[in-house]
Design a protein around this motif. Structure first.
Motif, PDB file in Angstrom:
ATOM      1  N   ARG A 171      11.257   4.068   0.383  1.00 50.12           N
ATOM      2  CA  ARG A 171      11.350   2.703   0.896  1.00 50.12           C
ATOM      3  C   ARG A 171      10.305   1.836   0.219  1.00 50.12           C
ATOM      4  O   ARG A 171       9.305   2.324  -0.283  1.00 50.12           O
ATOM      5  CB  ARG A 171      11.150   2.679   2.402  1.00 50.12           C
ATOM      6  N   GLY A 172      10.536   0.573   0.218  1.00 49.64           N
ATOM      7  CA  GLY A 172       9.559  -0.350  -0.336  1.00 49.64           C
ATOM      8  C   GLY A 172       8.405  -0.558   0.619  1.00 49.64           C
ATOM      9  O   GLY A 172       8.475  -0.209   1.788  1.00 49.64           O
ATOM     10  N   GLN A 173       7.367  -1.129   0.122  1.00 50.80           N
ATOM     11  CA  GLN A 173       6.208  -1.416   0.946  1.00 50.80           C
ATOM     12  C   GLN A 173       6.479  -2.661   1.779  1.00 50.80           C
ATOM     13  O   GLN A 173       6.927  -3.674   1.267  1.00 50.80           O
ATOM     14  CB  GLN A 173       4.987  -1.634   0.046  1.00 50.80           C
ATOM     15  N   SER A 230       4.206  -4.448   3.796  1.00 52.55           N
ATOM     16  CA  SER A 230       3.135  -5.427   3.981  1.00 52.55           C
ATOM     17  C   SER A 230       1.986  -5.130   3.029  1.00 52.55           C
ATOM     18  O   SER A 230       2.103  -4.310   2.134  1.00 52.55           O
ATOM     19  CB  SER A 230       2.636  -5.378   5.435  1.00 52.55           C
ATOM     20  N   THR A 231       0.878  -5.765   3.283  1.00 47.48           N
ATOM     21  CA  THR A 231      -0.319  -5.588   2.480  1.00 47.48           C
ATOM     22  C   THR A 231      -0.768  -4.131   2.504  1.00 47.48           C
ATOM     23  O   THR A 231      -0.750  -3.486   3.546  1.00 47.48           O
ATOM     24  CB  THR A 231      -1.465  -6.462   3.057  1.00 47.48           C
ATOM     25  N   ALA A 232      -1.154  -3.641   1.349  1.00 46.68           N
ATOM     26  CA  ALA A 232      -1.674  -2.277   1.260  1.00 46.68           C
ATOM     27  C   ALA A 232      -3.144  -2.272   1.663  1.00 46.68           C
ATOM     28  O   ALA A 232      -3.883  -3.203   1.363  1.00 46.68           O
ATOM     29  CB  ALA A 232      -1.526  -1.754  -0.161  1.00 46.68           C
ATOM     30  N   ILE A 233      -3.537  -1.217   2.374  1.00 49.68           N
ATOM     31  CA  ILE A 233      -4.948  -1.027   2.692  1.00 49.68           C
ATOM     32  C   ILE A 233      -5.375   0.328   2.149  1.00 49.68           C
ATOM     33  O   ILE A 233      -4.554   1.199   1.903  1.00 49.68           O
ATOM     34  CB  ILE A 233      -5.246  -1.150   4.205  1.00 49.68           C
ATOM     35  N   GLY A 253       2.089   6.061   3.916  1.00 44.14           N
ATOM     36  CA  GLY A 253       1.856   5.206   2.763  1.00 44.14           C
ATOM     37  C   GLY A 253       0.807   4.152   3.079  1.00 44.14           C
ATOM     38  O   GLY A 253       0.283   4.104   4.191  1.00 44.14           O
ATOM     39  N   PRO A 254       0.502   3.282   2.132  1.00 42.76           N
ATOM     40  CA  PRO A 254      -0.593   2.329   2.297  1.00 42.76           C
ATOM     41  C   PRO A 254      -0.238   1.033   3.035  1.00 42.76           C
ATOM     42  O   PRO A 254      -1.083   0.167   3.187  1.00 42.76           O
ATOM     43  CB  PRO A 254      -0.992   2.018   0.852  1.00 42.76           C
ATOM     44  N   SER A 255       1.002   0.896   3.503  1.00 45.17           N
ATOM     45  CA  SER A 255       1.414  -0.329   4.184  1.00 45.17           C
ATOM     46  C   SER A 255       0.662  -0.494   5.500  1.00 45.17           C
ATOM     47  O   SER A 255       0.735   0.362   6.386  1.00 45.17           O
ATOM     48  CB  SER A 255       2.916  -0.306   4.458  1.00 45.17           C
ATOM     49  N   GLU A 256      -0.026  -1.603   5.629  1.00 43.13           N
ATOM     50  CA  GLU A 256      -0.778  -1.882   6.850  1.00 43.13           C
ATOM     51  C   GLU A 256       0.147  -1.886   8.072  1.00 43.13           C
ATOM     52  O   GLU A 256      -0.191  -1.337   9.120  1.00 43.13           O
ATOM     53  CB  GLU A 256      -1.493  -3.226   6.712  1.00 43.13           C
TER      54      GLU A 256
END
Length: 67
Positions: free
Chosen positions: A9-11, A13-16, A40-43
């Motif tokens: 899946r796509g990200q 939101s903002t990655a943290i 994943g890194p999605s906030e």
């Protein structure tokens, strides 16, 4: 086996970073890394995961002045 979330899946939101995630939720770095691999890194995705686990953030704001 590492979860390759970018192909699934796509990200959203903002990655943290793992360090920021661990700080916000008071997690040990190892636990934050484990959960990061799942979500994943999605906030947004990390927030949903932690809400499902019943773990609130200890620090939500990244604004050094207020919040």
């Amino acid at each position: 086996m590492q979860n390759d979330w970018t192909r699934q899946r796509g990200q959203r939101s903002t990655a943290i970073s793992v360090d920021e995630f661990a700080r916000r939720y008071g997690l040990a770095k190892e636990e934050a890394e484990r959960l990061f691999k799942i979500s994943g890194p999605s906030e947004t995705d990390l927030r949903i995961l932690m809400a499902a686990k019943g773990i609130p953030p200890i620090s939500v704001s990244t604004d050094p002045v207020g919040g």
